[in-house]
Design an enzyme around this catalytic site. Structure first.
Site, PDB file in Angstrom:
ATOM      1  N   LYS A  26       0.838  -1.196   0.000  1.00 28.78           N
ATOM      2  CA  LYS A  26       0.000   0.000   0.000  1.00 28.78           C
ATOM      3  C   LYS A  26       0.877   1.253   0.000  1.00 28.78           C
ATOM      4  O   LYS A  26       0.659   2.187  -0.765  1.00 28.78           O
ATOM      5  CB  LYS A  26      -0.899   0.016   1.246  1.00 28.78           C
ATOM      6  CG  LYS A  26      -1.541   1.361   1.525  1.00 28.78           C
ATOM      7  CD  LYS A  26      -2.442   1.342   2.732  1.00 28.78           C
ATOM      8  CE  LYS A  26      -1.846   1.904   3.996  1.00 28.78           C
ATOM      9  NZ  LYS A  26      -1.495   3.308   4.044  1.00 28.78           N
ATOM     10  N   ASN A  27       1.890   1.255   0.862  1.00 25.88           N
ATOM     11  CA  ASN A  27       2.700   2.463   0.990  1.00 25.88           C
ATOM     12  C   ASN A  27       3.669   2.659  -0.173  1.00 25.88           C
ATOM     13  O   ASN A  27       4.371   3.656  -0.221  1.00 25.88           O
ATOM     14  CB  ASN A  27       3.430   2.485   2.336  1.00 25.88           C
ATOM     15  CG  ASN A  27       2.450   2.761   3.476  1.00 25.88           C
ATOM     16  OD1 ASN A  27       1.285   3.089   3.232  1.00 25.88           O
ATOM     17  ND2 ASN A  27       2.914   2.615   4.699  1.00 25.88           N
ATOM     18  N   ARG A  96      -4.852  10.765   3.641  1.00 24.16           N
ATOM     19  CA  ARG A  96      -3.679  11.486   4.132  1.00 24.16           C
ATOM     20  C   ARG A  96      -2.573  11.530   3.067  1.00 24.16           C
ATOM     21  O   ARG A  96      -1.903  12.540   2.882  1.00 24.16           O
ATOM     22  CB  ARG A  96      -3.197  10.773   5.406  1.00 24.16           C
ATOM     23  CG  ARG A  96      -1.798  11.055   5.831  1.00 24.16           C
ATOM     24  CD  ARG A  96      -1.688  12.308   6.658  1.00 24.16           C
ATOM     25  NE  ARG A  96      -0.279  12.655   6.874  1.00 24.16           N
ATOM     26  CZ  ARG A  96       0.128  13.763   7.443  1.00 24.16           C
ATOM     27  NH1 ARG A  96      -0.745  14.650   7.871  1.00 24.16           N
ATOM     28  NH2 ARG A  96       1.406  13.997   7.597  1.00 24.16           N
ATOM     29  N   CYS A 120      -6.559   8.350   8.170  1.00 27.15           N
ATOM     30  CA  CYS A 120      -6.690   7.690   9.466  1.00 27.15           C
ATOM     31  C   CYS A 120      -6.439   8.691  10.584  1.00 27.15           C
ATOM     32  O   CYS A 120      -5.567   9.536  10.495  1.00 27.15           O
ATOM     33  CB  CYS A 120      -5.668   6.571   9.605  1.00 27.15           C
ATOM     34  SG  CYS A 120      -6.194   5.028   8.887  1.00 27.15           S
ATOM     35  N   ARG A 125      -1.649  14.915  12.900  1.00 29.02           N
ATOM     36  CA  ARG A 125      -0.824  14.610  11.734  1.00 29.02           C
ATOM     37  C   ARG A 125      -0.570  15.896  10.964  1.00 29.02           C
ATOM     38  O   ARG A 125      -1.208  16.174   9.961  1.00 29.02           O
ATOM     39  CB  ARG A 125      -1.477  13.535  10.866  1.00 29.02           C
ATOM     40  CG  ARG A 125      -1.485  12.185  11.552  1.00 29.02           C
ATOM     41  CD  ARG A 125      -2.048  11.117  10.665  1.00 29.02           C
ATOM     42  NE  ARG A 125      -1.018  10.357   9.997  1.00 29.02           N
ATOM     43  CZ  ARG A 125      -1.276   9.301   9.232  1.00 29.02           C
ATOM     44  NH1 ARG A 125      -2.516   8.921   9.015  1.00 29.02           N
ATOM     45  NH2 ARG A 125      -0.299   8.624   8.664  1.00 29.02           N
ATOM     46  N   PRO A 126       0.385  16.686  11.446  1.00 30.39           N
ATOM     47  CA  PRO A 126       0.644  17.986  10.812  1.00 30.39           C
ATOM     48  C   PRO A 126       1.349  17.849   9.464  1.00 30.39           C
ATOM     49  O   PRO A 126       1.810  16.764   9.114  1.00 30.39           O
ATOM     50  CB  PRO A 126       1.543  18.694  11.830  1.00 30.39           C
ATOM     51  CG  PRO A 126       2.110  17.637  12.701  1.00 30.39           C
ATOM     52  CD  PRO A 126       1.289  16.395  12.564  1.00 30.39           C
ATOM     53  N   ILE A 127       1.433  18.980   8.738  1.00 30.35           N
ATOM     54  CA  ILE A 127       2.108  18.952   7.426  1.00 30.35           C
ATOM     55  C   ILE A 127       3.229  19.998   7.344  1.00 30.35           C
ATOM     56  O   ILE A 127       3.650  20.385   6.270  1.00 30.35           O
ATOM     57  CB  ILE A 127       1.095  19.140   6.260  1.00 30.35           C
ATOM     58  CG1 ILE A 127       0.352  20.472   6.368  1.00 30.35           C
ATOM     59  CG2 ILE A 127       0.114  17.985   6.196  1.00 30.35           C
ATOM     60  CD1 ILE A 127      -0.398  20.837   5.084  1.00 30.35           C
ATOM     61  N   LEU A 129       6.402  19.833   7.897  1.00 29.88           N
ATOM     62  CA  LEU A 129       7.659  19.441   7.244  1.00 29.88           C
ATOM     63  C   LEU A 129       7.576  19.614   5.733  1.00 29.88           C
ATOM     64  O   LEU A 129       8.553  19.986   5.074  1.00 29.88           O
ATOM     65  CB  LEU A 129       8.004  17.979   7.561  1.00 29.88           C
ATOM     66  CG  LEU A 129       8.283  17.640   9.023  1.00 29.88           C
ATOM     67  CD1 LEU A 129       8.554  16.145   9.166  1.00 29.88           C
ATOM     68  CD2 LEU A 129       9.469  18.442   9.547  1.00 29.88           C
ATOM     69  N   ASP A 319       3.150   0.449  12.375  1.00 30.01           N
ATOM     70  CA  ASP A 319       1.996  -0.199  11.742  1.00 30.01           C
ATOM     71  C   ASP A 319       1.834  -1.658  12.183  1.00 30.01           C
ATOM     72  O   ASP A 319       0.800  -2.271  11.905  1.00 30.01           O
ATOM     73  CB  ASP A 319       2.125  -0.131  10.213  1.00 30.01           C
ATOM     74  CG  ASP A 319       1.842   1.268   9.676  1.00 30.01           C
ATOM     75  OD1 ASP A 319       1.293   2.096  10.427  1.00 30.01           O
ATOM     76  OD2 ASP A 319       2.161   1.535   8.504  1.00 30.01           O
ATOM     77  N   ARG A 412      -9.317  -0.409   2.996  1.00 26.07           N
ATOM     78  CA  ARG A 412      -8.416   0.660   2.542  1.00 26.07           C
ATOM     79  C   ARG A 412      -7.010   0.124   2.324  1.00 26.07           C
ATOM     80  O   ARG A 412      -6.296   0.600   1.446  1.00 26.07           O
ATOM     81  CB  ARG A 412      -8.354   1.784   3.591  1.00 26.07           C
ATOM     82  CG  ARG A 412      -9.556   2.703   3.573  1.00 26.07           C
ATOM     83  CD  ARG A 412      -9.316   3.892   4.465  1.00 26.07           C
ATOM     84  NE  ARG A 412      -7.967   4.385   4.250  1.00 26.07           N
ATOM     85  CZ  ARG A 412      -7.274   5.094   5.126  1.00 26.07           C
ATOM     86  NH1 ARG A 412      -7.803   5.405   6.290  1.00 26.07           N
ATOM     87  NH2 ARG A 412      -6.048   5.500   4.854  1.00 26.07           N
TER      88      ARG A 412
END
Ligand code: UD1
Length: 434
Positions: A26-27, A96, A120, A125-127, A129, A319, A412
């Protein structure tokens, strides 16, 4: 109409038998689809899992103008004459990983517009960076009153930059690596993530004209092409096997398997897990591309508890933290599980306590597990896709028939999980709920 899984628990018996093949990661597909924006010709992706997240990402790339076609486990992406740099809000808000598309889109078109990405719920979960990285590469970042981010590269081209990540982020590393491929000059990413999906993607991009060195280590150097797009020229990219799925299957086999072989996997990608399981006493036979677990002869009580602390790759993956906790409810001893990557990723433990697990929640990052304890059937609702699969594992060892609601969350990330687990003898079916 929603769907749910109904699982007949084995009450601690170990009866599962057969081969369990692992699908593509998936990733990996969630980054390979956005990476197609860097190309001027058609990109072919193979070994693509049939999962909801890949569908959504495909829709997002399609909404940006490309033709995206799936045939079996192959996806073909043909670029449009002109990319649309405004990401489709309704899709971007759902996953995400949509944030990954922002890097290549900005690099290719000189601008990108997108809402705050959804997905999820794993605590904050900031952005930051991502935004700081784009700024370092010479872009202007503005957030409008509706919460839409508008990012522009001066003169339409990003500039190479030296970027040090104050902490390690998988998607920020990938997004900035992709952005840097078409930038002008050299980009150096330091304290980069080292997850195996990153060198897999870099190897494909390099074969198609990119200049990336060091992917898979903590320093990645990218010589930009100064705007020249990549060319695949028919070379396909095969998704590497999903190491999280492989690891979860190994745990299931240890808990409920008589003789199960997990195939089509890359055992060295889950060294951290396999080391702990073998220390716990799980009999593993590790091959080149397979892992055989013959646990039938060993009663659960014989496994020893092991301490778990999640860490960025090559450490123990966050995970696999929830499936591992299920394992530890069935092993002998008292141990802690420490989650260091995400906030709020231990909430599922409350449901396990309801099932009969002896778990003390010490703080949002640490739980204490005493085992072994019998789990009993419950109706559960997975808070995220990994915990959703962990609930299927818990239901498999429990006494009685359990229900895991919200099948969509599991779909998912895992392809037709009920069909595949049924093939090794688990009693699991999907049903519609009203
Ligand atoms: C990726 C994986 C996910 C896995 C996670 C950690 C994908 C699509 N998802 O998620 O399955 O659980 O890595 O291995 O590949 N952070 C910030 N600011 C940022 C970005 C991240 O503070 O701009 C923080 C996050 O809140 C978190 C930590 O960094 O605490 C790590 O997150 P990150 O590695 O970015 O996770 P994802 O890339 O979202």
């Amino acid at each position: 109409m929603q769907e749910r899984f109904v699982i007949g628990g084995l009450a601690g018996r170990k009866t599962l038998k057969g081969e369990l093949p692992v699908r593509g990661a998936k990733n990996a597909i969630l980054k390979a689809l956005p990476a197609s924006v860097l190309f001027e010709d058609t990109v072919v992706l193979t070994n693509v899992p049939d999962i909801e997240d890949a569908e959504r990402m495909g829709e997002l790339v399609r909404a940006s103008g490309a033709t995206v076609e799936r045939s079996g486990s192959t996806i073909t992406i043909t670029p449009p004459p002109k990319w649309r740099s405004e990401l489709e809000h309704s899709i971007a808000e759902r996953i995400r990983a949509s944030i990954v598309l922002t890097g290549p889109m900005l690099a290719r078109t000189g601008s990108v517009h997108f809402p705050y990405p959804g997905g999820c719920v794993l605590g904050e979960r900031p952005i930051d960076l991502f935004l700081q990285g784009f700024t370092a590469m010479g872009a202007t970042v503005k957030e409008d009153a509706e919460g839409v981010f508008n990012i522009h590269a001066h003169g339409g081209v990003l500039l190479g930059a030296e970027i040090f990540f104050p902490f390690i982020s998988v998607t920020a590393t990938e997004t900035l690596m992709l952005a840097a491929v078409l930038a002008k000059g050299e980009t150096i990413l330091e304290n980069a993530a080292m997850e195996p999906e990153i060198p897999a993607l870099a190897a494909f991009l390099n074969a198609c004209g990119a200049h990336i060195e060091g992917a898979g280590t903590s320093t990645i150097r990218i010589q930009g092409t100064a705007g020249k797009p990549l060319r695949a020229e028919g070379r396909p990219m095969a998704m590497p096997p999903d190491r999280i799925e492989a690891g979860s299957f190994v745990i299931l086999a240890a808990l409920a398997g008589e003789d199960v072989t997990i195939t089509d996997c890359e055992p060295k990608h889950i060294d951290a897990l396999l080391t702990l399981l073998s220390r716990a006493g799980v009999p593993l036979e590790i091959g080149e591309r397979s892992i055989r677990v013959r646990s039938g002869a060993i009663p659960n009580e014989r496994y020893k508890s092991v301490v778990v602390r999640t860490h960025e790759y090559p450490g123990f993956p966050t995970d696999l933290q929830s499936p591992m906790t299920i394992f530890l409810t069935q092993t002998t001893g008292e141990v802690t599980v420490l989650e260091t990557v995400f906030d709020g990723r231990l909430r599922y433990a409350e449901d396990l306590i309801r099932m009969g697990a002896d778990i003390t929640i010490m703080n949002p990052h640490r739980i204490l597990i005493r085992g072994p304890r019998k789990l009993s059937r419950k109706e559960l609702e997975g808070p995220d896709l990994r915990a959703g699969l962990a609930y299927i594992l818990a239901a498999s060892v429990a006494v009685g028939t359990s229900i895991v609601n919200n099948a969509y969350v599991i779909d998912r990330g895992y392809e037709k999980i009920e069909e595949r687990l049924r093939a090794i003898g688990l009693s699991i079916r999907r049903e519609l709920t009203r």
